[in-house]
Design a protein around this motif. Sequence first.
Motif, PDB file in Angstrom:
ATOM      1  N   MET A  26       0.834  -1.210   0.000  1.00 39.47           N
ATOM      2  CA  MET A  26       0.000   0.000   0.000  1.00 39.47           C
ATOM      3  C   MET A  26       0.871   1.263   0.000  1.00 39.47           C
ATOM      4  O   MET A  26       0.574   2.238  -0.692  1.00 39.47           O
ATOM      5  CB  MET A  26      -0.936   0.000   1.208  1.00 39.47           C
ATOM      6  N   ARG A  29       2.083   1.927  -3.419  1.00 41.59           N
ATOM      7  CA  ARG A  29       0.993   2.473  -4.241  1.00 41.59           C
ATOM      8  C   ARG A  29       0.781   3.967  -3.986  1.00 41.59           C
ATOM      9  O   ARG A  29       0.454   4.729  -4.894  1.00 41.59           O
ATOM     10  CB  ARG A  29      -0.289   1.689  -3.939  1.00 41.59           C
ATOM     11  N   LEU A  30       0.978   4.365  -2.738  1.00 34.78           N
ATOM     12  CA  LEU A  30       0.770   5.772  -2.378  1.00 34.78           C
ATOM     13  C   LEU A  30       1.984   6.655  -2.655  1.00 34.78           C
ATOM     14  O   LEU A  30       1.915   7.869  -2.511  1.00 34.78           O
ATOM     15  CB  LEU A  30       0.379   5.884  -0.895  1.00 34.78           C
ATOM     16  N   TYR A 184      -5.273   1.174   5.483  1.00 33.84           N
ATOM     17  CA  TYR A 184      -6.124   2.290   5.054  1.00 33.84           C
ATOM     18  C   TYR A 184      -5.873   3.574   5.855  1.00 33.84           C
ATOM     19  O   TYR A 184      -6.475   4.596   5.591  1.00 33.84           O
ATOM     20  CB  TYR A 184      -7.601   1.893   5.110  1.00 33.84           C
ATOM     21  N   LEU A 186      -2.743   4.626   6.091  1.00 31.19           N
ATOM     22  CA  LEU A 186      -1.532   5.180   5.474  1.00 31.19           C
ATOM     23  C   LEU A 186      -1.926   6.350   4.573  1.00 31.19           C
ATOM     24  O   LEU A 186      -3.055   6.407   4.081  1.00 31.19           O
ATOM     25  CB  LEU A 186      -0.831   4.114   4.616  1.00 31.19           C
ATOM     26  N   ARG A 187      -1.003   7.241   4.338  1.00 32.32           N
ATOM     27  CA  ARG A 187      -1.244   8.357   3.425  1.00 32.32           C
ATOM     28  C   ARG A 187      -0.006   8.570   2.570  1.00 32.32           C
ATOM     29  O   ARG A 187       1.109   8.225   2.978  1.00 32.32           O
ATOM     30  CB  ARG A 187      -1.542   9.655   4.195  1.00 32.32           C
TER      31      ARG A 187
ATOM     32  N   THR B  14      -9.885   6.567  -5.256  1.00 41.42           N
ATOM     33  CA  THR B  14     -10.273   6.054  -3.936  1.00 41.42           C
ATOM     34  C   THR B  14      -9.739   4.628  -3.829  1.00 41.42           C
ATOM     35  O   THR B  14      -9.903   3.831  -4.752  1.00 41.42           O
ATOM     36  CB  THR B  14     -11.800   6.050  -3.766  1.00 41.42           C
ATOM     37  N   ILE B  15      -9.093   4.356  -2.724  1.00 44.89           N
ATOM     38  CA  ILE B  15      -8.571   3.006  -2.497  1.00 44.89           C
ATOM     39  C   ILE B  15      -9.420   2.406  -1.391  1.00 44.89           C
ATOM     40  O   ILE B  15      -9.445   2.903  -0.267  1.00 44.89           O
ATOM     41  CB  ILE B  15      -7.089   3.045  -2.090  1.00 44.89           C
ATOM     42  N   ILE B  16     -10.145   1.360  -1.746  1.00 48.60           N
ATOM     43  CA  ILE B  16     -11.112   0.791  -0.800  1.00 48.60           C
ATOM     44  C   ILE B  16     -10.954  -0.724  -0.726  1.00 48.60           C
ATOM     45  O   ILE B  16     -10.497  -1.352  -1.682  1.00 48.60           O
ATOM     46  CB  ILE B  16     -12.552   1.206  -1.198  1.00 48.60           C
ATOM     47  N   ILE B  89      -8.963   5.332   1.421  1.00 47.48           N
ATOM     48  CA  ILE B  89      -7.935   6.364   1.271  1.00 47.48           C
ATOM     49  C   ILE B  89      -8.288   7.144   0.011  1.00 47.48           C
ATOM     50  O   ILE B  89      -8.548   6.555  -1.037  1.00 47.48           O
ATOM     51  CB  ILE B  89      -6.523   5.752   1.074  1.00 47.48           C
TER      52      ILE B  89
END
Lengths: 242, 119
Positions: A26, A29-30, A184, A186-187, B14-16, B89
């Motif tokens: 994740m 990805r961010l 979820y 994470l930023r 949107t990541i869900i 996110i």
Amino acid sequence: MKGSYDVHVHSTHSGGSSSPAEIVSMAIRLGVQNICLSDFGAIDPSQVDSLLEECKGFSLNVFSRADISPKNKQELAQKLKYFRRKVDLVTVDCSTEKICHFASTNKFVDILTLSPTTKTPVFTELVARNCAKNRIALEITLTPFIRYYGKIRAKLLRVWGKILSVALQNEVMFVIGTGAFNKYELRGPHEMQLLAKLVGLPQDLAKQSLTETPFNLMERRTLERNGKIIMPGVRIIDEERE
Amino acid sequence: MVKEEKSRYIAFETIIEDESPLEVSFVFNSISRSILSLFGEVEASQSGIWLIEYDPETHQGILRCTHKSLEKVQTAMAAVSSIDNRPVIIHLLKTSGTIRSLRSAIEQESTSSQQFEDT
């Protein structure tokens, strides 16, 4: 390792609900380039290598971090001795003013964290001066600002506004971590910067706290562990010349 | 003559969990609620947000806001933690002054990443 850092992430090893692999994918990805898993205070230090091995093979650097929550000075010294050479970053959770003061005078500490419910007096002028002198960073944990809203978030912003004004006056270094307990929370680096600015950190400092400061902290500890630092201010730069 | 306020367009995804589709209205409501909660009614009225498009399948969308409130809108988007009681996110992809340049920038980026994956 330059790039952006998220210095505070929990996986299933320290009460989180996402596995290290899920967290790492994740973060990639961010657009985060380096993360510090805060699991190392919760696991046996002999497992450090195996946990880091679990995160290998991804295009992101994973560092180890141990969170210490001591009750007194003795416990702090004892835990620091235990963890210092085993992990990349050691952070101390400052539950009381005394702990905060002891931690700020100890050069083995990298980061101070304040719990979300903390009151301003914990982080005093004296603590701030010690932090600046000993190059200890203050962490801004973002999850509470994402998780809570309404009155609780307003109170958090007010308390952190006061803490930041004390820290900024004394030129304390900052690092930014999400403190995520699942993937979820994470930023991305841009979002982290915006949220840090919301808390009250100036933009240039927010950027520095995401990149330069954690990099410098890591580099300092890596050099120390490799025996390259003889004493504060004296460091071996070319061994072959000797 | 009244000068028209400049707009900014924010591309986001949107990541869900389980990648299930989200309703467009839920996405817009959660962003506007976040602005309202963080910055209050005055800022919410001045932000001029509008969801230009949102594809529930690709989870990508474009939101319009005023130039002056861009940073506040982005912060509010970053602070969204759940939509329809599901953890989420909102990842900000790109910002631009026109939809056309935003779309071409996103297209270019996806093409280059596709080429990278192919090699």
